[in-house]
Design a protein around this motif. Sequence first.
Motif, PDB file in Angstrom:
ATOM      1  N   THR A  59      33.246  27.650  21.232  1.00 55.09           N
ATOM      2  CA  THR A  59      32.356  28.206  22.005  1.00 55.09           C
ATOM      3  C   THR A  59      31.871  29.336  20.646  1.00 55.09           C
ATOM      4  OG1 THR A  59      33.379  29.948  23.014  1.00 55.09           O
ATOM      5  CG2 THR A  59      33.435  28.107  24.260  1.00 55.09           C
ATOM      6  N   ASP A  60      32.386  29.668  19.842  1.00 53.12           N
ATOM      7  CA  ASP A  60      31.322  30.568  19.047  1.00 53.12           C
ATOM      8  C   ASP A  60      30.747  30.218  18.417  1.00 53.12           C
ATOM      9  OD1 ASP A  60      33.835  29.424  17.992  1.00 53.12           O
ATOM     10  OD2 ASP A  60      34.269  31.268  16.909  1.00 53.12           O
ATOM     11  N   CYS A  61      30.497  28.102  17.623  1.00 55.58           N
ATOM     12  CA  CYS A  61      29.278  27.951  17.401  1.00 55.58           C
ATOM     13  C   CYS A  61      28.479  27.574  17.635  1.00 55.58           C
ATOM     14  CB  CYS A  61      30.267  26.370  17.400  1.00 55.58           C
ATOM     15  SG  CYS A  61      29.027  25.305  15.826  1.00 55.58           S
ATOM     16  N   ALA A  62      27.086  27.992  16.779  1.00 59.87           N
ATOM     17  CA  ALA A  62      25.701  27.631  17.184  1.00 59.87           C
ATOM     18  C   ALA A  62      25.238  26.735  17.539  1.00 59.87           C
ATOM     19  CB  ALA A  62      24.704  28.165  15.814  1.00 59.87           C
ATOM     20  N   HIS A  63      26.024  25.421  17.251  1.00 61.48           N
ATOM     21  CA  HIS A  63      25.952  23.820  17.622  1.00 61.48           C
ATOM     22  C   HIS A  63      26.151  23.467  18.827  1.00 61.48           C
ATOM     23  CE1 HIS A  63      23.618  23.396  13.583  1.00 61.48           C
ATOM     24  NE2 HIS A  63      25.334  23.951  13.354  1.00 61.48           N
ATOM     25  N   ASN A  64      26.632  24.362  19.843  1.00 63.61           N
ATOM     26  CA  ASN A  64      27.553  24.237  20.986  1.00 63.61           C
ATOM     27  C   ASN A  64      26.565  24.861  21.917  1.00 63.61           C
ATOM     28  OD1 ASN A  64      29.291  24.439  23.294  1.00 63.61           O
ATOM     29  ND2 ASN A  64      31.179  24.927  22.221  1.00 63.61           N
ATOM     30  N   ASP A  65      26.358  23.061  22.618  1.00 61.83           N
ATOM     31  CA  ASP A  65      25.272  23.394  23.673  1.00 61.83           C
ATOM     32  C   ASP A  65      26.173  23.490  24.730  1.00 61.83           C
ATOM     33  OD1 ASP A  65      23.478  23.714  25.602  1.00 61.83           O
ATOM     34  OD2 ASP A  65      22.171  22.247  25.073  1.00 61.83           O
ATOM     35  N   ALA A  73      24.432  15.782  12.849  1.00 61.78           N
ATOM     36  CA  ALA A  73      25.613  14.942  11.802  1.00 61.78           C
ATOM     37  C   ALA A  73      26.546  16.321  11.878  1.00 61.78           C
ATOM     38  CB  ALA A  73      24.871  14.088  11.129  1.00 61.78           C
ATOM     39  N   VAL A  74      27.964  15.888  11.801  1.00 66.48           N
ATOM     40  CA  VAL A  74      29.549  16.624  11.552  1.00 66.48           C
ATOM     41  C   VAL A  74      29.712  16.088  10.801  1.00 66.48           C
ATOM     42  CG1 VAL A  74      31.661  17.608  12.603  1.00 66.48           C
ATOM     43  CG2 VAL A  74      28.939  17.455  14.599  1.00 66.48           C
ATOM     44  N   GLU A  75      30.743  17.349   9.367  1.00 65.58           N
ATOM     45  CA  GLU A  75      31.390  16.528   8.610  1.00 65.58           C
ATOM     46  C   GLU A  75      32.880  17.698   8.656  1.00 65.58           C
ATOM     47  OE1 GLU A  75      30.319  17.308   5.030  1.00 65.58           O
ATOM     48  OE2 GLU A  75      28.120  17.679   4.822  1.00 65.58           O
ATOM     49  N   LEU A  84      33.554  21.642   9.537  1.00 68.10           N
ATOM     50  CA  LEU A  84      32.669  21.657   8.345  1.00 68.10           C
ATOM     51  C   LEU A  84      30.488  22.507   8.361  1.00 68.10           C
ATOM     52  CD1 LEU A  84      34.684  20.161   5.739  1.00 68.10           C
ATOM     53  CD2 LEU A  84      34.874  21.779   6.171  1.00 68.10           C
ATOM     54  N   THR A  85      30.525  21.855   9.660  1.00 66.02           N
ATOM     55  CA  THR A  85      29.126  21.971  10.018  1.00 66.02           C
ATOM     56  C   THR A  85      29.317  22.849  11.066  1.00 66.02           C
ATOM     57  OG1 THR A  85      29.555  19.225  10.237  1.00 66.02           O
ATOM     58  CG2 THR A  85      27.325  20.683  11.211  1.00 66.02           C
ATOM     59  N   PHE A  86      30.595  23.425  11.336  1.00 69.84           N
ATOM     60  CA  PHE A  86      30.454  24.487  12.049  1.00 69.84           C
ATOM     61  C   PHE A  86      29.202  26.201  11.695  1.00 69.84           C
ATOM     62  CE2 PHE A  86      32.559  29.395  12.193  1.00 69.84           C
ATOM     63  CZ  PHE A  86      32.046  29.511  14.102  1.00 69.84           C
ATOM     64  N   THR A  87      28.483  26.524  12.221  1.00 65.45           N
ATOM     65  CA  THR A  87      27.949  28.082  12.027  1.00 65.45           C
ATOM     66  C   THR A  87      28.343  28.984  12.850  1.00 65.45           C
ATOM     67  OG1 THR A  87      25.878  26.147  11.192  1.00 65.45           O
ATOM     68  CG2 THR A  87      25.542  28.454  11.718  1.00 65.45           C
ATOM     69  N   ALA A  88      28.617  30.154  12.659  1.00 64.50           N
ATOM     70  CA  ALA A  88      29.349  31.303  14.129  1.00 64.50           C
ATOM     71  C   ALA A  88      27.687  31.417  14.710  1.00 64.50           C
ATOM     72  CB  ALA A  88      29.476  32.186  12.913  1.00 64.50           C
ATOM     73  N   ALA A  89      27.914  31.565  15.847  1.00 63.83           N
ATOM     74  CA  ALA A  89      26.531  31.788  16.751  1.00 63.83           C
ATOM     75  C   ALA A  89      25.622  33.068  17.129  1.00 63.83           C
ATOM     76  CB  ALA A  89      27.163  31.535  18.255  1.00 63.83           C
TER      77      ALA A  89
END
Length: 89
Positions: A59-65, A73-75, A84-89
Amino acid sequence: MIKLPIVSDCSVKQCSFNHDGCNAAAMTMGTEGCTTFVALDVKGGAAHGSAQVGACQRTDCAHNDHLECSANAVEVGKDTAQCLTFTAA
């Protein structure tokens, strides 16, 4: 049909679903890494092309909707099968 992000790369060789790419039909990204990860002596899944991310618990990822991944795509990598695609929200 809903378009889910593909697992474009998985470098976790210990995972039974990873043989020349992720061969799970769908995977779930948990808070500590890929929860679809399983280390067995057999290879799992079928040649689906590319696995898709079915759900995301980060839930702390910018890509989580709404618990679904909105990245293209996700690595997946590292020993713990982290996103590895995780980006902090």
